[in-house]
Write an enzyme that holds these catalytic residues in place. Structure first.
Site, PDB file in Angstrom:
ATOM      1  N   HIS A   1       9.923 -25.661 -37.673  1.00  0.00           N
ATOM      2  CA  HIS A   1       9.529 -24.623 -36.875  1.00  0.00           C
ATOM      3  C   HIS A   1      10.029 -23.441 -37.486  1.00  0.00           C
ATOM      4  CE1 HIS A   1       7.759 -28.000 -34.698  1.00  0.00           C
ATOM      5  NE2 HIS A   1       8.957 -28.385 -34.329  1.00  0.00           N
TER       6      HIS A   1
ATOM      7  N   GLU B   1      14.908 -36.555 -35.606  1.00  0.00           N
ATOM      8  CA  GLU B   1      15.031 -35.790 -34.617  1.00  0.00           C
ATOM      9  C   GLU B   1      16.292 -36.085 -33.669  1.00  0.00           C
ATOM     10  OE1 GLU B   1      12.500 -34.318 -33.142  1.00  0.00           O
ATOM     11  OE2 GLU B   1      10.751 -34.935 -33.936  1.00  0.00           O
TER      12      GLU B   1
ATOM     13  N   GLU C   1      14.264 -25.100 -30.105  1.00  0.00           N
ATOM     14  CA  GLU C   1      14.390 -26.118 -31.172  1.00  0.00           C
ATOM     15  C   GLU C   1      14.535 -25.305 -32.682  1.00  0.00           C
ATOM     16  OE1 GLU C   1      11.927 -29.712 -33.301  1.00  0.00           O
ATOM     17  OE2 GLU C   1      10.784 -28.556 -31.686  1.00  0.00           O
TER      18      GLU C   1
END
Length: 321
Positions: free
Chosen positions: A111, A285, A148
């Site tokens: 991101h 993750e 995040e």
């Protein structure tokens, strides 16, 4: 087999996995489990973060809109300082001497901190071989508003430093230096163009409360359109398994209790960043930002350094063979 500790619920019962990867993972489990047990014996990181539970959303699939005005982070939540301009995605610092001299590693911070300001652009579809998917997403955040995107960039900076100390040439797909993105197909191209020896995409999940732990995502065998992962499936699995084992030892975190059947490994065919890669690549993750116990770790600078160390050791192990 799974890792279970006093703060982790056992994985939900599932049908036995019969994929060949399970055999490879089994070899990692004893050493990784030993590291986790030792960590618990001397005292692992923990603690709760307050806040209501958000809607479960996977950071690697559906977007989660960032709050228009997120709560101010604590000192421990602030990312490391921005690096020199010479360390942008298009250029990296000259590699020092070390065991990874001549190796190229691409770090893909999931991101972008400004994605939420460019929803029209990131919602445009790009071809990932098997289908069309959004350019990118905003990512998720903790209940207290630590995003995040900030987490992934901070870990990426720490990881870059560790790898450069080993002599590697390190490139980032983005360094908070562009208005949004890059799109998932461009992220793959950056690694391909660099002829990277290894690529790691860093993320944190946005699953439901009580769903805890990390997992490494491996590319499945895809041959469709512009995507052909067949040449990198085996090498990517090797990279992912080494990162998973070292991540356990460095952080004390247990593998996910909601995906992966306790192995910490998941294979997917729906991620453009993996489908379009021609070099060994995995996603990690690092934990679930929506679980208070995982969030307490993810917002800790000391824990993020351990996360970077575990990922680094996995990459070094893979590159040195």
């Amino acid at each position: 087999m799974s890792y279970v500790g006093p703060d982790f619920d056992p994985p939900q019962p599932r049908r036995p996995r019969r994929r060949p990867l399970t055999v490879a993972v089994a070899a990692l489990v004893p050493g990784a489990l030993l590291g986790w047990v030792v960590y618990e014996a001397v005292g692992g990181s923990g603690g709760d973060a307050s806040g209501a539970v958000g809607t479960p959303v996977s950071s690697s699939s559906a977007p989660v809109s960032a709050p228009a005005s997120a709560p101010e982070s604590t000192d421990d939540e602030k990312p490391s300082p921005s690096p020199d301009p010479s360390k942008t995605p298009s250029a990296s610092a000259p590699a020092a001497s070390g065991p990874l001299k001549g190796k190229v590693v691409v770090i893909d911070p999931g991101h972008n901190p400004s994605n939420f300001q460019h929803t029209a652009e990131i919602n445009k579809k790009v071809n990932i071989g098997t289908n069309w998917k959004e350019c990118d997403t905003t990512g998720t955040s903790t209940n207290s508003g630590y995003t995040e995107a900030k987490f992934t960039l901070d870990v990426a900076h720490r990881l870059r430093t560790l790898l450069e100390q080993q002599g590697a040439t390190v490139k980032l797909t983005q360094d908070g230096d562009r208005p949004y993105g890059p799109c998932v197909d461009e992220r793959a191209r950056i690694g391909n163009k660099a002829h990277a020896d290894a690529v790691v995409s860093i993320h944190a999940d946005g699953a439901g409360a009580g769903q805890r732990g990390f997992h490494v995502i491996l590319p499945g065998s895809v041959h469709a359109g512009a995507a052909d992962t067949r040449p990198i499936v085996a090498s990517s699995a090797d990279l992912g398994e080494r990162i998973a084992g070292n991540f356990v030892r460095a952080t004390g975190s247990a593998p996910s209790n909601y995906v992966g059947d306790g192995t910490g490994l998941v294979t997917r065919k729906d991620l453009g960043g993996l489908n379009l890669s021609t070099v060994p690549k995995v996603f990690i993750e690092c934990g679930n930002m929506r679980d208070t116990k995982d969030a307490a770790q993810l917002t800790s600078g000391a824990w993020r350094q351990k996360a970077a160390q575990g990922i680094s050791e996995g990459i070094v192990s893979f590159l040195r063979g």
